[in-house]
Design a protein around this motif. Structure first.
Motif, PDB file in Angstrom:
ATOM      1  N   PHE A  12      15.311   1.373 -43.890  1.00  0.00           N
ATOM      2  CA  PHE A  12      14.003   0.712 -43.860  1.00  0.00           C
ATOM      3  C   PHE A  12      14.111  -0.792 -44.109  1.00  0.00           C
ATOM      4  O   PHE A  12      13.170  -1.540 -43.865  1.00  0.00           O
ATOM      5  CB  PHE A  12      13.076   1.295 -44.919  1.00  0.00           C
ATOM      6  CG  PHE A  12      12.490   2.637 -44.582  1.00  0.00           C
ATOM      7  CD1 PHE A  12      12.768   3.291 -43.394  1.00  0.00           C
ATOM      8  CD2 PHE A  12      11.649   3.267 -45.473  1.00  0.00           C
ATOM      9  CE1 PHE A  12      12.227   4.535 -43.095  1.00  0.00           C
ATOM     10  CE2 PHE A  12      11.093   4.509 -45.190  1.00  0.00           C
ATOM     11  CZ  PHE A  12      11.396   5.135 -43.998  1.00  0.00           C
ATOM     12  N   ALA A  13      15.261  -1.262 -44.625  1.00  0.00           N
ATOM     13  CA  ALA A  13      15.411  -2.672 -44.974  1.00  0.00           C
ATOM     14  C   ALA A  13      15.732  -3.555 -43.766  1.00  0.00           C
ATOM     15  O   ALA A  13      15.553  -4.770 -43.835  1.00  0.00           O
ATOM     16  CB  ALA A  13      16.506  -2.844 -46.026  1.00  0.00           C
ATOM     17  N   ALA A  14      16.157  -2.963 -42.675  1.00  0.00           N
ATOM     18  CA  ALA A  14      16.520  -3.751 -41.492  1.00  0.00           C
ATOM     19  C   ALA A  14      15.316  -4.549 -40.994  1.00  0.00           C
ATOM     20  O   ALA A  14      14.254  -3.994 -40.711  1.00  0.00           O
ATOM     21  CB  ALA A  14      17.037  -2.835 -40.392  1.00  0.00           C
ATOM     22  N   GLY A  15      15.471  -5.866 -40.945  1.00  0.00           N
ATOM     23  CA  GLY A  15      14.420  -6.744 -40.444  1.00  0.00           C
ATOM     24  C   GLY A  15      13.243  -6.918 -41.386  1.00  0.00           C
ATOM     25  O   GLY A  15      12.214  -7.476 -41.000  1.00  0.00           O
ATOM     26  N   LEU A  16      13.377  -6.470 -42.606  1.00  0.00           N
ATOM     27  CA  LEU A  16      12.274  -6.519 -43.566  1.00  0.00           C
ATOM     28  C   LEU A  16      11.765  -7.947 -43.783  1.00  0.00           C
ATOM     29  O   LEU A  16      10.556  -8.174 -43.880  1.00  0.00           O
ATOM     30  CB  LEU A  16      12.719  -5.917 -44.904  1.00  0.00           C
ATOM     31  CG  LEU A  16      11.649  -5.545 -45.894  1.00  0.00           C
ATOM     32  CD1 LEU A  16      10.762  -4.445 -45.344  1.00  0.00           C
ATOM     33  CD2 LEU A  16      12.268  -5.088 -47.210  1.00  0.00           C
ATOM     34  N   GLN A  17      12.688  -8.893 -43.808  1.00  0.00           N
ATOM     35  CA  GLN A  17      12.294 -10.281 -44.074  1.00  0.00           C
ATOM     36  C   GLN A  17      11.415 -10.863 -42.962  1.00  0.00           C
ATOM     37  O   GLN A  17      10.675 -11.819 -43.195  1.00  0.00           O
ATOM     38  CB  GLN A  17      13.521 -11.163 -44.304  1.00  0.00           C
ATOM     39  CG  GLN A  17      14.374 -11.418 -43.075  1.00  0.00           C
ATOM     40  CD  GLN A  17      15.320 -10.273 -42.722  1.00  0.00           C
ATOM     41  OE1 GLN A  17      15.354  -9.233 -43.381  1.00  0.00           O
ATOM     42  NE2 GLN A  17      16.099 -10.459 -41.675  1.00  0.00           N
ATOM     43  N   ASP A  18      11.468 -10.304 -41.771  1.00  0.00           N
ATOM     44  CA  ASP A  18      10.685 -10.818 -40.648  1.00  0.00           C
ATOM     45  C   ASP A  18       9.464  -9.954 -40.321  1.00  0.00           C
ATOM     46  O   ASP A  18       8.684 -10.302 -39.436  1.00  0.00           O
ATOM     47  CB  ASP A  18      11.565 -10.902 -39.388  1.00  0.00           C
ATOM     48  CG  ASP A  18      12.726 -11.872 -39.576  1.00  0.00           C
ATOM     49  OD1 ASP A  18      12.515 -12.943 -40.189  1.00  0.00           O
ATOM     50  OD2 ASP A  18      13.840 -11.544 -39.129  1.00  0.00           O
ATOM     51  N   ALA A  19       9.296  -8.862 -41.027  1.00  0.00           N
ATOM     52  CA  ALA A  19       8.209  -7.920 -40.720  1.00  0.00           C
ATOM     53  C   ALA A  19       6.890  -8.417 -41.312  1.00  0.00           C
ATOM     54  O   ALA A  19       6.881  -9.092 -42.341  1.00  0.00           O
ATOM     55  CB  ALA A  19       8.543  -6.546 -41.285  1.00  0.00           C
ATOM     56  N   PRO A  20       5.778  -8.081 -40.669  1.00  0.00           N
ATOM     57  CA  PRO A  20       4.471  -8.409 -41.243  1.00  0.00           C
ATOM     58  C   PRO A  20       4.302  -7.698 -42.588  1.00  0.00           C
ATOM     59  O   PRO A  20       4.848  -6.609 -42.802  1.00  0.00           O
ATOM     60  CB  PRO A  20       3.469  -7.867 -40.230  1.00  0.00           C
ATOM     61  CG  PRO A  20       4.244  -7.643 -38.975  1.00  0.00           C
ATOM     62  CD  PRO A  20       5.669  -7.407 -39.383  1.00  0.00           C
ATOM     63  N   LEU A  21       3.550  -8.305 -43.486  1.00  0.00           N
ATOM     64  CA  LEU A  21       3.376  -7.757 -44.823  1.00  0.00           C
ATOM     65  C   LEU A  21       2.887  -6.315 -44.794  1.00  0.00           C
ATOM     66  O   LEU A  21       3.349  -5.476 -45.563  1.00  0.00           O
ATOM     67  CB  LEU A  21       2.411  -8.630 -45.638  1.00  0.00           C
ATOM     68  CG  LEU A  21       2.190  -8.214 -47.080  1.00  0.00           C
ATOM     69  CD1 LEU A  21       3.498  -8.106 -47.843  1.00  0.00           C
ATOM     70  CD2 LEU A  21       1.246  -9.177 -47.768  1.00  0.00           C
ATOM     71  N   HIS A  22       1.976  -5.993 -43.883  1.00  0.00           N
ATOM     72  CA  HIS A  22       1.474  -4.624 -43.785  1.00  0.00           C
ATOM     73  C   HIS A  22       2.618  -3.641 -43.517  1.00  0.00           C
ATOM     74  O   HIS A  22       2.664  -2.557 -44.104  1.00  0.00           O
ATOM     75  CB  HIS A  22       0.413  -4.528 -42.682  1.00  0.00           C
ATOM     76  CG  HIS A  22      -0.182  -3.169 -42.554  1.00  0.00           C
ATOM     77  ND1 HIS A  22      -1.171  -2.713 -43.402  1.00  0.00           N
ATOM     78  CD2 HIS A  22       0.097  -2.149 -41.716  1.00  0.00           C
ATOM     79  CE1 HIS A  22      -1.483  -1.475 -43.072  1.00  0.00           C
ATOM     80  NE2 HIS A  22      -0.735  -1.114 -42.049  1.00  0.00           N
ATOM     81  N   ASP A  23       3.549  -4.027 -42.653  1.00  0.00           N
ATOM     82  CA  ASP A  23       4.698  -3.167 -42.354  1.00  0.00           C
ATOM     83  C   ASP A  23       5.633  -3.049 -43.557  1.00  0.00           C
ATOM     84  O   ASP A  23       6.181  -1.976 -43.823  1.00  0.00           O
ATOM     85  CB  ASP A  23       5.481  -3.701 -41.148  1.00  0.00           C
ATOM     86  CG  ASP A  23       4.709  -3.564 -39.847  1.00  0.00           C
ATOM     87  OD1 ASP A  23       3.681  -2.859 -39.824  1.00  0.00           O
ATOM     88  OD2 ASP A  23       5.139  -4.171 -38.847  1.00  0.00           O
ATOM     89  N   VAL A  24       5.817  -4.154 -44.266  1.00  0.00           N
ATOM     90  CA  VAL A  24       6.662  -4.130 -45.464  1.00  0.00           C
ATOM     91  C   VAL A  24       6.081  -3.154 -46.479  1.00  0.00           C
ATOM     92  O   VAL A  24       6.792  -2.308 -47.029  1.00  0.00           O
ATOM     93  CB  VAL A  24       6.793  -5.540 -46.086  1.00  0.00           C
ATOM     94  CG1 VAL A  24       7.497  -5.484 -47.432  1.00  0.00           C
ATOM     95  CG2 VAL A  24       7.528  -6.482 -45.136  1.00  0.00           C
TER      96      VAL A  24
END
Length: 76
Positions: A12-24
């Protein structure tokens, strides 16, 4: 039993830094639900341990917590 490495990057951490807050938030929530569900199979062993600990305390014995890191801090 398969060897699990807790130090590995969670999928689940893959791309977390670029994901929209709702997705995080959704990923964090899903991971917490999965973690909570993982405890269910241990209920019989946890119940047995709780009964044994309660019995020991009723007999005037003591319960000793041992841990390191976060576990040790929670026990403290």
């Amino acid at each position: 039993m398969a060897l699990r490495r807790t130090e590995d990057l969670h999928p689940f951490a893959a791309g977390l830094q670029d994901a929209p807050l709702h997705d995080v938030l959704g990923r964090l929530h899903a991971a917490q639900l999965k973690a909570a569900d993982a405890v269910v199979p241990a209920f019989p062993a946890l119940e047995k341990a709780a009964v044994a600990a309660a019995g020991a305390l009723r007999q005037g014995r003591r319960l000793v917590y041992v841990g390191a890191g976060s576990s040790g801090l929670m026990a403290l």
